[in-house]
Design a protein around this motif. Sequence first.
Motif, mmCIF file in Angstrom:
data_model
loop_
_atom_site.group_PDB
_atom_site.id
_atom_site.type_symbol
_atom_site.label_atom_id
_atom_site.label_comp_id
_atom_site.label_asym_id
_atom_site.label_seq_id
_atom_site.Cartn_x
_atom_site.Cartn_y
_atom_site.Cartn_z
ATOM 1 N N ARG A 40 4.323 -8.186 12.115
ATOM 2 C CA ARG A 40 3.821 -6.890 11.643
ATOM 3 C C ARG A 40 3.089 -6.199 12.800
ATOM 4 O O ARG A 40 1.874 -6.167 12.862
ATOM 5 C CB ARG A 40 2.935 -7.089 10.425
ATOM 6 N N TYR A 42 2.318 -2.953 15.398
ATOM 7 C CA TYR A 42 2.235 -1.497 15.413
ATOM 8 C C TYR A 42 1.711 -1.040 16.772
ATOM 9 O O TYR A 42 1.230 -1.844 17.586
ATOM 10 C CB TYR A 42 1.337 -0.983 14.279
ATOM 11 N N GLU A 50 -1.006 -6.585 16.289
ATOM 12 C CA GLU A 50 -0.393 -7.217 15.124
ATOM 13 C C GLU A 50 -1.399 -7.225 13.985
ATOM 14 O O GLU A 50 -2.577 -7.552 14.180
ATOM 15 C CB GLU A 50 0.048 -8.645 15.446
ATOM 16 N N LYS A 51 -0.937 -6.854 12.785
ATOM 17 C CA LYS A 51 -1.820 -6.829 11.625
ATOM 18 C C LYS A 51 -2.181 -8.246 11.202
ATOM 19 O O LYS A 51 -1.409 -9.187 11.396
ATOM 20 C CB LYS A 51 -1.156 -6.091 10.455
ATOM 21 N N LYS A 54 -2.104 -11.189 5.225
ATOM 22 C CA LYS A 54 -2.627 -10.641 3.978
ATOM 23 C C LYS A 54 -3.332 -11.726 3.171
ATOM 24 O O LYS A 54 -2.853 -12.856 3.062
ATOM 25 C CB LYS A 54 -1.490 -10.059 3.136
ATOM 26 N N GLU A 82 4.266 -0.470 3.756
ATOM 27 C CA GLU A 82 4.095 -1.020 5.108
ATOM 28 C C GLU A 82 5.247 -0.660 6.043
ATOM 29 O O GLU A 82 5.919 -1.526 6.606
ATOM 30 C CB GLU A 82 3.912 -2.532 5.048
ATOM 31 N N ASP A 96 -0.539 0.469 4.753
ATOM 32 C CA ASP A 96 -0.038 -0.359 3.651
ATOM 33 C C ASP A 96 0.987 0.386 2.811
ATOM 34 O O ASP A 96 1.993 -0.186 2.399
ATOM 35 C CB ASP A 96 -1.201 -0.838 2.786
ATOM 36 N N GLU A 125 -4.424 2.670 2.243
ATOM 37 C CA GLU A 125 -4.764 1.381 2.827
ATOM 38 C C GLU A 125 -5.487 0.540 1.776
ATOM 39 O O GLU A 125 -6.371 1.045 1.072
ATOM 40 C CB GLU A 125 -5.664 1.537 4.051
ATOM 41 N N SER A 130 -10.739 -5.258 5.813
ATOM 42 C CA SER A 130 -10.545 -4.237 6.853
ATOM 43 C C SER A 130 -11.254 -2.919 6.553
ATOM 44 O O SER A 130 -10.909 -1.893 7.140
ATOM 45 C CB SER A 130 -9.039 -3.964 7.011
#
Length: 206
Positions: A40, A42, A50-51, A54, A82, A96, A125, A130
């Motif tokens: 993931r 961005y 990277e995120k 979850k 996402e 998200d 989001e 976060s």
Amino acid sequence: MATATGSRSPQETTAEVPFDLTVDLFARMVEAGLIPSDRRVYLLGGRLYEKMAKTKAHGFVGAAVNRAVGLRLPEGWSLWPESTIALDPTNALLPDFAVIRGSNPLDFASPERYPGPQDVGLLIEVAVTSLREDLTRALERYARAGIPVYWVVDVPGRRILVHDEPRVAEGRGEYARVETYRAGESIPLVLDGREVARVPFDELLR
């Protein structure tokens, strides 16, 4: 008497500057498989990030958002979970959820491009760990890009923050208005400046 003339090493005379990626180059890297499809990743300020993984709460609240918002979208809009949104040449973020203009998401396959601010009606989001990031750095970039409505689902705080009226003030992006919604209330779903539905808070958080 000889006098020494100062000489500098290449490290002292040559300034090293980072090489910032553009959204176009980032997209080509993704399509070429240079960035694994299961990561993931961005683009933020020309750098790759990277995120975080979850949490369980993020997963079930995200599923609730997907269902509650998706069911209420009018014709001509679709919910993208996402998916990459290109805010400007060096920022391709991974919110998200995004509500994107267009009845068929496949329309973005030709020409191949990421949705941009002009395509976005709403970004969402889900904040479990976060919240600070979502209310500072992410919010600033979304407002600067002109994203019209931005929801932050604050899971630990049991509230939903709805931001609208984006603007740039003193060089920073911000939203002129923010409303807080809690249990028992309903959140207006506004697209193109018009309320198209209301989403009960209790369908998103409990």
